[in-house]
Design a protein around this motif. Structure first.
Motif, PDB file in Angstrom:
ATOM      1  N   PHE B 404       0.845  -1.189   0.000  1.00  0.00           N
ATOM      2  CA  PHE B 404       0.000   0.000   0.000  1.00  0.00           C
ATOM      3  C   PHE B 404       0.888   1.249   0.000  1.00  0.00           C
ATOM      4  O   PHE B 404       1.896   1.287   0.713  1.00  0.00           O
ATOM      5  CB  PHE B 404      -0.898   0.038   1.242  1.00  0.00           C
ATOM      6  N   VAL B 405       0.486   2.253  -0.760  1.00  0.00           N
ATOM      7  CA  VAL B 405       1.255   3.508  -0.769  1.00  0.00           C
ATOM      8  C   VAL B 405       0.986   4.258   0.539  1.00  0.00           C
ATOM      9  O   VAL B 405      -0.171   4.499   0.902  1.00  0.00           O
ATOM     10  CB  VAL B 405       0.893   4.387  -1.988  1.00  0.00           C
ATOM     11  N   ARG B 406       2.070   4.592   1.221  1.00  0.00           N
ATOM     12  CA  ARG B 406       1.957   5.172   2.556  1.00  0.00           C
ATOM     13  C   ARG B 406       1.469   6.617   2.526  1.00  0.00           C
ATOM     14  O   ARG B 406       1.768   7.371   1.610  1.00  0.00           O
ATOM     15  CB  ARG B 406       3.321   5.116   3.257  1.00  0.00           C
ATOM     16  N   LEU B 407       0.759   6.985   3.598  1.00  0.00           N
ATOM     17  CA  LEU B 407       0.344   8.370   3.802  1.00  0.00           C
ATOM     18  C   LEU B 407       1.268   9.008   4.832  1.00  0.00           C
ATOM     19  O   LEU B 407       1.845   8.310   5.678  1.00  0.00           O
ATOM     20  CB  LEU B 407      -1.108   8.420   4.288  1.00  0.00           C
ATOM     21  N   PHE B 408       1.393  10.317   4.760  1.00  0.00           N
ATOM     22  CA  PHE B 408       2.310  11.042   5.652  1.00  0.00           C
ATOM     23  C   PHE B 408       1.818  10.920   7.093  1.00  0.00           C
ATOM     24  O   PHE B 408       0.748  11.435   7.439  1.00  0.00           O
ATOM     25  CB  PHE B 408       2.382  12.510   5.230  1.00  0.00           C
ATOM     26  N   THR B 409       2.587  10.233   7.899  1.00  0.00           N
ATOM     27  CA  THR B 409       2.180   9.936   9.266  1.00  0.00           C
ATOM     28  C   THR B 409       3.375  10.098  10.199  1.00  0.00           C
ATOM     29  O   THR B 409       3.972   9.109  10.635  1.00  0.00           O
ATOM     30  CB  THR B 409       1.657   8.477   9.364  1.00  0.00           C
ATOM     31  N   PRO B 410       3.754  11.334  10.530  1.00  0.00           N
ATOM     32  CA  PRO B 410       4.866  11.506  11.465  1.00  0.00           C
ATOM     33  C   PRO B 410       4.502  10.935  12.831  1.00  0.00           C
ATOM     34  O   PRO B 410       3.329  10.898  13.197  1.00  0.00           O
ATOM     35  CB  PRO B 410       5.061  13.023  11.516  1.00  0.00           C
ATOM     36  N   CYS B 411       5.511  10.486  13.574  1.00  0.00           N
ATOM     37  CA  CYS B 411       5.232   9.739  14.799  1.00  0.00           C
ATOM     38  C   CYS B 411       4.856  10.618  15.978  1.00  0.00           C
ATOM     39  O   CYS B 411       4.382  10.129  16.988  1.00  0.00           O
ATOM     40  CB  CYS B 411       6.408   8.846  15.157  1.00  0.00           C
ATOM     41  N   THR B 412       5.096  11.920  15.858  1.00  0.00           N
ATOM     42  CA  THR B 412       4.680  12.823  16.927  1.00  0.00           C
ATOM     43  C   THR B 412       3.355  13.434  16.538  1.00  0.00           C
ATOM     44  O   THR B 412       3.244  14.083  15.501  1.00  0.00           O
ATOM     45  CB  THR B 412       5.716  13.954  17.123  1.00  0.00           C
ATOM     46  N   PHE B 413       2.368  13.218  17.394  1.00  0.00           N
ATOM     47  CA  PHE B 413       1.042  13.701  17.020  1.00  0.00           C
ATOM     48  C   PHE B 413       0.946  15.217  17.145  1.00  0.00           C
ATOM     49  O   PHE B 413       1.223  15.790  18.180  1.00  0.00           O
ATOM     50  CB  PHE B 413      -0.041  13.054  17.885  1.00  0.00           C
ATOM     51  N   VAL B 414       0.604  15.822  16.069  1.00  0.00           N
ATOM     52  CA  VAL B 414       0.246  17.230  16.061  1.00  0.00           C
ATOM     53  C   VAL B 414      -1.045  17.305  15.277  1.00  0.00           C
ATOM     54  O   VAL B 414      -1.121  16.788  14.166  1.00  0.00           O
ATOM     55  CB  VAL B 414       1.314  18.098  15.361  1.00  0.00           C
ATOM     56  N   VAL B 415      -2.055  17.898  15.873  1.00  0.00           N
ATOM     57  CA  VAL B 415      -3.322  18.006  15.151  1.00  0.00           C
ATOM     58  C   VAL B 415      -3.054  18.620  13.782  1.00  0.00           C
ATOM     59  O   VAL B 415      -2.409  19.659  13.681  1.00  0.00           O
ATOM     60  CB  VAL B 415      -4.321  18.877  15.931  1.00  0.00           C
ATOM     61  N   GLY B 416      -3.494  17.949  12.773  1.00  0.00           N
ATOM     62  CA  GLY B 416      -3.396  18.529  11.448  1.00  0.00           C
ATOM     63  C   GLY B 416      -2.041  18.385  10.783  1.00  0.00           C
ATOM     64  O   GLY B 416      -1.746  19.096   9.839  1.00  0.00           O
ATOM     65  N   SER B 417      -1.218  17.441  11.224  1.00  0.00           N
ATOM     66  CA  SER B 417       0.019  17.230  10.472  1.00  0.00           C
ATOM     67  C   SER B 417      -0.320  16.384   9.259  1.00  0.00           C
ATOM     68  O   SER B 417       0.249  15.358   8.986  1.00  0.00           O
ATOM     69  CB  SER B 417       1.078  16.562  11.343  1.00  0.00           C
ATOM     70  N   SER B 418      -1.225  16.830   8.604  1.00  0.00           N
ATOM     71  CA  SER B 418      -1.960  16.357   7.447  1.00  0.00           C
ATOM     72  C   SER B 418      -1.601  14.992   6.864  1.00  0.00           C
ATOM     73  O   SER B 418      -0.577  14.810   6.217  1.00  0.00           O
ATOM     74  CB  SER B 418      -1.841  17.399   6.356  1.00  0.00           C
TER      75      SER B 418
END
Lengths: 101, 469
Positions: B404-418
């Protein structure tokens, strides 16, 4: 009679094709300007939710920093928090030119 | 003969109907003398023949709109409310998104799912909100002012020769992509009125094996930081991915056993291609503390242990100076490659490295801060760290092991890190990555397939086979 009908039908077909072609050429319209001078928007306001729309509109905001090599580094975010995180993170991409100025 | 003629007429009419009559309309809302109507004289540039600043801005918008229009099949006009006007400070380039979202309106294929209004109009085959705009795009006119972004401003040419400026054409393509549906009706991972957006039903957590609409809000809050495992589940994207993505580059650590593993590597836009495998021993490069590089491991000045680095793979920390500077210092010391360790732990993704340097002939890769610490611990204990930099066949960069093509998911949660972007390890870079990279070509790569997955269709005349990078 059949020949006349045939010619009429073919002419109609050609007209339809020509209309389609000209329609393709006209790919966009532009309305005349209607607005008053736009107000300056501040970053936080871009993400503010109105009482009528508590979820916002799914807006995506492009923010930019200038790297040490003088080239822009962009980030597309959908919250003020994410925008500020990008803009405030101390990376090497700080504006040397801006600093020099 | 009459029958044949009628058949021809029907076929021609049908072809016209299938092609769709809808256009993307750029609705210029700027006042006279401002934004798109700015009369400042400019020289034509890069195929943009406008002779005023406003006309050149508009020409770029029209060209980007035409690009999308030629790929989308709809009978309903898509109204893009467009403006070039001041926005807060110079760091904000612009914003875009659907003006509204629709649920349970005419002919929507799925009940209780939010659709962007332009797509809802397509399904309804009529304008659900006559006279109202469907997409809003606004760019910051101050960017063109002197000293706003130092010497950087928008580039209005159509030939990708932006240099140190910002290629507006690519940026508008990206923003229109959001407006057409690469977006959400609520800030991720939230749902509006507890109903998913059409993108949410394709957002797939490969760890849980669930799509977001199958999860609770609590599960989605965890999922949104599941770096490397949150992906797009859609047939069109999955089938097209191989045409746009190459094999990922990895750092294969063979020894010592304590750190032996395969590490994801970030790529640089300069230096040797990683198609050519290199293997060697890693040495932590050291250099003097200088104002341009205040630590001894940042690689910002000539290496003080050049003789130890020669013939090996240099390891330096990210920060302070450019990636190109570090790579040049490594090459000057005789290194056969360089690994740059990230200096932030907020993303958990090795950074992609921008820059240009035709003189660099060694490969340049990055790893995460955590993986860098693992290697440095071994190096500081005088262990021999043996690595190979190579491509990983049988997989595509920026995809999960499941494909599956990955979506941008940084490991530090910030609301709206799109999450409404492709993940940054995708290589070559894609239009809808969050950083809108400067090496992008003027295509729409995987994004059109993402739009097909949510319900858009392509006119027969555009032909999917021509859509290659």
């Amino acid at each position: 009679m059949p020949r006349r009908v045939f010619i009429a039908v073919m002419l109609a077909a050609l007209a339809a094709t020509a209309a389609s072609a000209s329609d393709e050429a006209c790919t966009r319209d532009i309305l005349k300007p209607v607005g008053a001078p736009a107000q300056r928007v501040i970053l936080d306001a871009l993400f503010e939710k109105s009482a009528a729309d508590v979820y916002g509109r799914g807006i995506e905001v492009l923010v930019v920093r200038i790297g040490l090599d003088g080239k822009p580094v962009l980030a597309c975010v959908d919250s003020a928090e994410a925008a500020k995180r990008f803009l405030e993170t101390p990376i090497e991409n700080v504006a040397r030119k801006a600093r020099e100025k | 003969m009459l029958r044949r003629a009628l058949l021809i007429l029907i076929v021609l009419s049908a072809a016209q109907a299938f092609a769709g009559t809808g256009k993307i309309l750029i609705i210029n809302i700027d006042a006279a003398g401002t934004g798109f109507n700015d009369p400042t004289p400019v020289a034509p540039a890069g195929g943009n023949n406008g002779t005023t600043l406003g006309q050149q801005r508009l020409n770029v918008f029209l060209a980007a709109a035409e690009k999308w229009q030629n790929l989308l099949d709809t009978n309903v006009d898509i109204r893009v409310q467009a403006s070039f006007a001041p926005i807060s400070d110079c760091n904000v380039l612009g914003f875009a998104g659907p003006v509204s979202w629709k649920v349970n309106t005419d002919s929507l294929p799925l009940p209780n799912v939010w659709y962007p209004v332009a797509l809802a109009n397509k399904f309804a085959n009529r304008d659900l909100e006559p006279g109202l705009d469907d997409i809003q795009v606004r760019f910051n006119s101050d960017v063109d002012k002197d000293k706003c972004l130092a010497d950087t401003s928008f580039y209005y040419g159509l030939d990708g020769s932006e240099g140190s400026n910002i290629d507006l054409f690519v940026v508008v393509l990206h923003e229109l992509g959001h407006g057409l549906g690469v977006s959400g009706a609520a800030g991720a991972p939230g749902f509006r009125d507890n109903l998913p957006s059409v993108t949410d039903i394709h957002t797939y957590d490969a760890t849980l094996g669930l799509r977001w609409n199958q999860m609770s809000q609590e599960q989605r809050l965890v999922s949104v930081t599941n770096t490397g495992h949150l992906a797009w589940d859609g047939t069109e994207v999955r089938n097209a991915a191989g045409r746009f993505l190459q094999a990922p580059t990895i750092l294969d650590v063979a020894a010592p056993p304590a750190v032996a593993a395969t590490y994801e590597a970030g790529l640089a836009s300069f230096g040797a291609s990683t198609e050519n495998t290199i293997s060697g021993r890693v040495t932590l490069a050291t250099d003097a503390e200088t104002p341009d590089g205040p630590t001894t491991t940042d690689g910002c000045s000539a290496f003080s242990n050049a003789s130890a680095v020669a013939g090996r793979i240099a390891l330096v920390d990210r920060g302070t100076c450019t990636f190109v500077t570090k790579a040049r210092n490594a090459q000057a010391a005789g290194a056969i490659g360089i690994v740059i360790v990230d200096n932030t732990r907020k993303d958990c993704i090795p950074p992609a490295m921008g820059g240009a340097a035709s003189d660099l002939t060694i490969p340049v890769v990055s790893i995460t801060a955590d993986n860098g610490d693992r290697l440095k611990t071994q190096l500081n204990a005088n262990a021999s760290v043996e690595v190979t930099v190579r491509r990983q066949p049988g997989q595509l960069s920026g995809t999960t092991p499941e494909g599956f093509v990955r979506l941008f998911t940084p490991c530090t949660f910030v609301v709206g890190s799109s999450i409404h972007h492709w993940d940054t390890p995708a290589s070559p870079n894609l239009l809808m990555e969050p950083s809108v990279n400067s090496d992008l070509l003027h295509g729409v790569d995987l994004t059109i397939y993402q739009l097909l997955d949510i319900g858009w269709s392509m006119p027969p005349r555009s032909g999917r086979r021509i859509l290659k990078k």
